[in-house]
Motif scaffolding. Structure first.
Motif, PDB file in Angstrom:
ATOM      1  N   ASN A  65       0.853  -1.188   0.000  1.00 51.43           N
ATOM      2  CA  ASN A  65       0.000   0.000   0.000  1.00 51.43           C
ATOM      3  C   ASN A  65       0.892   1.243   0.000  1.00 51.43           C
ATOM      4  O   ASN A  65       1.695   1.432   0.909  1.00 51.43           O
ATOM      5  CB  ASN A  65      -0.900  -0.022   1.236  1.00 51.43           C
ATOM      6  N   LYS A  68      -0.974   4.287   2.935  1.00 55.78           N
ATOM      7  CA  LYS A  68      -0.925   4.255   4.400  1.00 55.78           C
ATOM      8  C   LYS A  68      -0.273   2.963   4.874  1.00 55.78           C
ATOM      9  O   LYS A  68      -0.232   1.964   4.158  1.00 55.78           O
ATOM     10  CB  LYS A  68      -2.319   4.392   5.001  1.00 55.78           C
ATOM     11  N   HIS A  69       0.240   2.980   6.107  1.00 53.57           N
ATOM     12  CA  HIS A  69       0.865   1.802   6.698  1.00 53.57           C
ATOM     13  C   HIS A  69      -0.212   0.855   7.221  1.00 53.57           C
ATOM     14  O   HIS A  69      -1.197   1.293   7.818  1.00 53.57           O
ATOM     15  CB  HIS A  69       1.794   2.213   7.842  1.00 53.57           C
ATOM     16  N   GLU A  70      -0.004  -0.428   6.987  1.00 51.45           N
ATOM     17  CA  GLU A  70      -0.919  -1.457   7.460  1.00 51.45           C
ATOM     18  C   GLU A  70      -0.098  -2.610   8.044  1.00 51.45           C
ATOM     19  O   GLU A  70       0.980  -2.924   7.542  1.00 51.45           O
ATOM     20  CB  GLU A  70      -1.791  -1.985   6.323  1.00 51.45           C
ATOM     21  N   GLY A  86       3.360  -0.538   3.449  1.00 52.78           N
ATOM     22  CA  GLY A  86       3.088   0.886   3.511  1.00 52.78           C
ATOM     23  C   GLY A  86       3.991   1.671   2.589  1.00 52.78           C
ATOM     24  O   GLY A  86       4.832   1.116   1.873  1.00 52.78           O
TER      25      GLY A  86
END
Length: 170
Positions: A65, A68-70, A86
């Motif tokens: 992604n 955003k960081h996941e 991320g």
């Protein structure tokens, strides 16, 4: 005879407990949370896959992604895993994707639970992909995976020859 490819690169058998002379193994090294697309070709296939005789399994990893960081964690029959993805740079659209998995059976065995009889599958694997898009030169992707696997036969060190001799005389 089966050709394995990851991101367009020929790779050896990407399975735990498989070897170079087999086409598979019971547990994949590449976690399904990392894959985006795969092509399985048999019979007649394009010349780019010329180094095989039976078929091609061409795997693609998804990009992380870039917005955003996941983070993820999962506990299942096949393993305990953690992952992260991320942006590296939001302004440039670069991203990372990392995943690590450890055998659930190995954890249970070390805690004293015997669930698989005398054979305990021990494995762990990790994979990553970094994407660096460029407006002039396309996208640079750096990817890799590694794994370690072993099957321990708990009773394999026991000397059964004396037991057989004793049974024969009883």
């Amino acid at each position: 005879g089966l050709l394995w490819r990851l991101e367009g690169v020929n790779i050896p058998n990407p399975n735990h407990f498989g070897d170079g002379s087999t086409n598979g193994g019971p547990v994949s090294l590449l976690n399904n949370n990392l894959l985006s697309n795969s092509d399985f070709l048999t019979g007649a296939f394009p010349a780019e896959y010329g180094n095989t005789i039976s078929g091609v399994f061409d795997l693609r990893m998804r990009s992380g992604n870039n917005e955003k960081h996941e983070f993820m964690g999962q506990l299942g029959f096949m393993g305990v895993e953690i992952g992260a993805e991320g942006p590296i740079s939001k302004s440039r659209g670069s991203s990372f994707l990392i995943n690590y998995r450890y055998s659930t059976m190995q954890i249970l065995n070390s805690l004293g639970f015997t669930m698989m009889g005398t054979a305990v599958p021990e494995y762990q694997d990790a994979a990553f992909k970094f994407n660096f898009p460029s407006q002039k030169s396309g996208t640079l992707s750096i990817f890799g995976f590694g794994a370690k696997s072993n099957v321990s036969f708990v009773e394999s060190d026991r000397d059964t020859t004396q037991e057989r001799v004793q049974m024969a005389y009883e």
